[in-house]
Design an enzyme around this catalytic site. Structure first.
Site, PDB file in Angstrom:
ATOM      1  N   TYR A  73      60.479  24.808  18.319  1.00 40.02           N
ATOM      2  CA  TYR A  73      60.468  24.619  19.778  1.00 40.02           C
ATOM      3  C   TYR A  73      61.517  25.514  20.442  1.00 40.02           C
ATOM      4  CZ  TYR A  73      59.906  22.134  24.178  1.00 40.02           C
ATOM      5  OH  TYR A  73      59.629  21.817  25.475  1.00 40.02           O
ATOM      6  N   PHE A 125      46.286  42.711  41.847  1.00 39.26           N
ATOM      7  CA  PHE A 125      45.138  42.132  41.134  1.00 39.26           C
ATOM      8  C   PHE A 125      44.814  40.762  41.761  1.00 39.26           C
ATOM      9  CE2 PHE A 125      43.332  39.538  37.671  1.00 39.26           C
ATOM     10  CZ  PHE A 125      42.157  40.244  37.521  1.00 39.26           C
ATOM     11  N   ASP A 126      43.550  40.334  41.636  1.00 40.46           N
ATOM     12  CA  ASP A 126      43.070  39.087  42.276  1.00 40.46           C
ATOM     13  C   ASP A 126      43.979  37.887  42.049  1.00 40.46           C
ATOM     14  OD1 ASP A 126      41.072  40.902  41.737  1.00 40.46           O
ATOM     15  OD2 ASP A 126      39.519  39.391  41.431  1.00 40.46           O
ATOM     16  N   ASP A 216      53.575  45.232  37.550  1.00 37.20           N
ATOM     17  CA  ASP A 216      52.551  44.466  36.857  1.00 37.20           C
ATOM     18  C   ASP A 216      52.104  45.403  35.749  1.00 37.20           C
ATOM     19  OD1 ASP A 216      50.158  43.564  35.863  1.00 37.20           O
ATOM     20  OD2 ASP A 216      49.459  42.742  37.762  1.00 37.20           O
ATOM     21  N   ALA A 218      50.322  45.166  32.911  1.00 35.66           N
ATOM     22  CA  ALA A 218      49.227  44.807  32.002  1.00 35.66           C
ATOM     23  C   ALA A 218      48.687  46.012  31.218  1.00 35.66           C
ATOM     24  CB  ALA A 218      48.097  44.153  32.792  1.00 35.66           C
ATOM     25  N   LYS A 259      45.940  42.706  27.580  1.00 38.08           N
ATOM     26  CA  LYS A 259      45.427  44.073  27.702  1.00 38.08           C
ATOM     27  C   LYS A 259      46.212  44.961  26.733  1.00 38.08           C
ATOM     28  CE  LYS A 259      44.174  42.049  31.730  1.00 38.08           C
ATOM     29  NZ  LYS A 259      44.493  40.656  32.031  1.00 38.08           N
ATOM     30  N   HIS A 451      30.531  34.084  42.749  1.00 38.46           N
ATOM     31  CA  HIS A 451      29.900  34.928  41.719  1.00 38.46           C
ATOM     32  C   HIS A 451      29.972  34.337  40.318  1.00 38.46           C
ATOM     33  CE1 HIS A 451      34.083  36.139  41.960  1.00 38.46           C
ATOM     34  NE2 HIS A 451      34.001  36.766  40.806  1.00 38.46           N
TER      35      HIS A 451
HETATM   36  N1  F0G Z   1      47.363  41.798  36.405  1.00 42.85           N
HETATM   37  C1  F0G Z   1      46.339  42.648  36.167  1.00 42.85           C
HETATM   38  C2  F0G Z   1      46.474  44.072  36.573  1.00 42.85           C
HETATM   39  C3  F0G Z   1      45.172  42.184  35.537  1.00 42.85           C
HETATM   40  O1  F0G Z   1      44.177  43.040  35.312  1.00 42.85           O
HETATM   41  C4  F0G Z   1      45.090  40.828  35.154  1.00 42.85           C
HETATM   42  C5  F0G Z   1      43.872  40.315  34.503  1.00 42.85           C
HETATM   43  C6  F0G Z   1      46.181  39.991  35.421  1.00 42.85           C
HETATM   44  C7  F0G Z   1      47.307  40.509  36.044  1.00 42.85           C
HETATM   45  C8  F0G Z   1      46.182  38.527  35.057  1.00 42.85           C
HETATM   46  O2  F0G Z   1      46.442  38.363  33.717  1.00 42.85           O
HETATM   47  O3  F0G Z   1      44.371  37.259  32.857  1.00 42.85           O
HETATM   48  O4  F0G Z   1      46.487  37.314  31.523  1.00 42.85           O
HETATM   49  O5  F0G Z   1      46.329  35.893  33.521  1.00 42.85           O
HETATM   50  N2  F0G Z   1      42.763  40.942  34.450  1.00 42.85           N
HETATM   51  C9  F0G Z   1      41.548  40.550  33.759  1.00 42.85           C
HETATM   52  C10 F0G Z   1      40.429  41.525  34.019  1.00 42.85           C
HETATM   53  C11 F0G Z   1      41.151  39.117  33.956  1.00 42.85           C
HETATM   54  O6  F0G Z   1      39.287  41.257  33.574  1.00 42.85           O
HETATM   55  O7  F0G Z   1      40.661  42.586  34.610  1.00 42.85           O
HETATM   56  P1  F0G Z   1      45.875  37.140  32.866  1.00 42.85           P
END
Ligand code: F0G
Length: 460
Positions: A73, A125-126, A216, A218, A259, A451
């Site tokens: 832990y 990102f969304d 960010d 990723a 990623k 969607h």
């Molecule tokens: N930032 C970026 C640039 C991303 O592309 C994603 C996720 C996230 C943050 C969020 O990360 O999924 O680990 O919580 N992108 C995926 C996609 C879902 O299909 O492009 P997460």
């Protein structure tokens, strides 16, 4: 001309069988799914290009590392190994694991966002955007103009517009701008890279106005590979040096390890500064877990530590980026309209131009997604009319998004070049007979994020 693609820099040790279905079976399956690929069972898919997130194949070294996971832990050995790796790549000494990228987003935004503040970035990102808004912040997408034009062939379409950034910083000042976020590569406009020069200049502005800069990260490795390939002065530099230079301009990062971490789950945050880390640790205990595991199993921390080192192997990255570019070249050769140039992790097809006889109200990009499944069992995703149409709150009139795209996201180390040829040939077959494509209509939709669950039928 199609650029010759290099061979895979690995061989296959474990195989996952793929079920082959017939066209008539697929017609029934997709009809049953309401012509929505989210309702398909993955077993019925031959090549899955829904996302590059959490879909990577791990190496023998990662699988071996799993066995060394320390499942304690607090004070896990696996955490210290990961921390050492992250620090060696980013230069940031304070590291906090999270269960995935959005776990990190939740913590950073909870720490720093006050209602009514502005958060500039190239393009959020969304899920990041949602976190910023949930905390009362206003996300500002300040990507350069070329970044929004599918046909603009610019090497760094993920760059932030520095003039716009300076205006925001000047107008609102550090009290109203808690941080600036650079997303590398920029997923929301197609995995487009940000140049080192742009990052350096943005960091200069942030310093002048005393606003922190975060990444960010990723797809940080893919971004750094593009810098090496495309930016003057970086050709001869080692990738790790480029990566360290890039992170040196920031105050910290958030990372979805799904990623460029080359693992199937996980994330982390890393900071230059101890006080930000201490604040993040407190929130981590509430939302993610004790700061030495943050929602991840010890074994997953180990696999991530190895993945982060492997992703900076230049032969891996060259193959990866060339594989994506090869798919784009094959499509472009016969005139399939795509977003140019292809990004690091995906090729995007312009649905409206692919089937101009189908009006946007009849979902041309979704039509292509459905046909691609019927034709070859390939799953892509529509990012366009079904995902982003809004309703005018006063008149109820539908406001269609400018772009109606199909994303073909390529998982890392999963598909061979032969698979990529199957994808290209299937799309080309559909393109040659595109006049026969028919539009779709929605017969069921949810109030939010329609969607994911909506159902379609073909027009008469
Ligand atoms: N930032 C970026 C640039 C991303 O592309 C994603 C996720 C996230 C943050 C969020 O990360 O999924 O680990 O919580 N992108 C995926 C996609 C879902 O299909 O492009 P997460």
């Amino acid at each position: 001309m199609i650029k010759k693609i290099g061979p895979e820099p690995y061989k296959i040790k474990m195989v996952e069988p793929l079920k082959q279905t017939t066209k008539s079976e697929r017609k029934k399956l997709i009809a049953k799914a309401g012509y929505n690929i989210f309702n398909l069972c993955s077993e019925d898919i031959y090549i899955d290009l829904l996302t590059d997130s959490g879909t990577s194949a791990m190496s023998q070294f990662q699988w071996a590392a799993l066995m060394q996971g320390d499942e304690t832990y607090a004070g896990s050995r696996s955490f210290f190994r990961l921390k050492e790796t992250v620090t060696s790549i980013t230069g940031y000494p304070y590291v906090l694991p999270t269960h995935q990228g959005r776990g990190a987003e939740n913590i950073l935004t909870k720490m720093l966002i006050k209602p009514g503040t502005f958060i500039p970035g190239n393009m959020h990102f969304d899920s990041t955007r949602a976190h910023l808004q949930l905390k009362g912040g206003f996300p500002l997408d300040l990507v350069v103009d070329q970044g929004l034009k599918p046909e603009a062939d610019h090497p760094f379409k993920g760059n932030i517009n520095l003039g716009k950034l300076e205006n925001v910083l000047k107008e609102h000042g550090r009290k109203k701008v808690p941080f600036v976020l650079m997303t590398v590569t920029c997923n929301s406009n197609g995995g487009q890279p940000v140049s080192m020069e742009n990052i350096r200049s943005a960091a200069g502005l942030c310093r002048r106005y005393q606003v922190p800069l975060f990444f960010d990260a990723a797809r940080f490795a893919e971004n750094c590979y593009f810098i090496k390939e495309r930016e003057p002065g970086y050709k001869e530099r080692e990738l790790i040096d480029i990566t360290r230079e890039m992170f040196s301009y920031g105050d910290g990062c958030m990372m979805s390890s799904k990623k460029d971490g080359l693992v199937n789950i996980g994330g982390f945050m890393a900071f230059k500064d101890d006080s930000l880390y201490q604040q993040a640790c407190q929130l981590s205990i509430v939302y993610e877990g004790f700061p030495t595991y943050g929602g991840m199993a010890g074994r997953d921390l180990e696999a991530l530590s190895v993945g982060l080192q492997e992703v900076l192997d230049v032969s891996y990255l060259r193959f990866r980026i060339e594989q994506v570019a090869y798919l784009a070249d094959r499509l472009q050769e016969e005139g399939v309209p795509i977003v140019k140039p292809p990004g690091g992790h995906a090729v995007y097809i312009d649905g409206k131009k692919f089937a101009p006889h189908i009006p946007q109200s009849q979902f041309p990009a979704q039509v292509l997604v459905v046909e691609l499944y019927i034709e070859a069992g390939i799953r892509a995703i529509e990012l366009g009319t079904s995902a982003f149409t809004e309703k005018d709150p006063d008149t109820g009139e539908l406001i269609y998004p400018e772009l109606d795209l199909v994303r073909l996201a390529i998982p890392r180390r999963v598909y061979t070049n032969t698979h990529i040829d199957v994808v290209a040939e299937s799309i080309l077959d559909i393109y040659r007979n595109r006049d026969q494509l028919r539009g779709l209509k929605i017969v069921y939709e949810a109030q939010v994020l329609r969607h994911f669950t909506c159902r379609f039928e073909f027009m008469e």
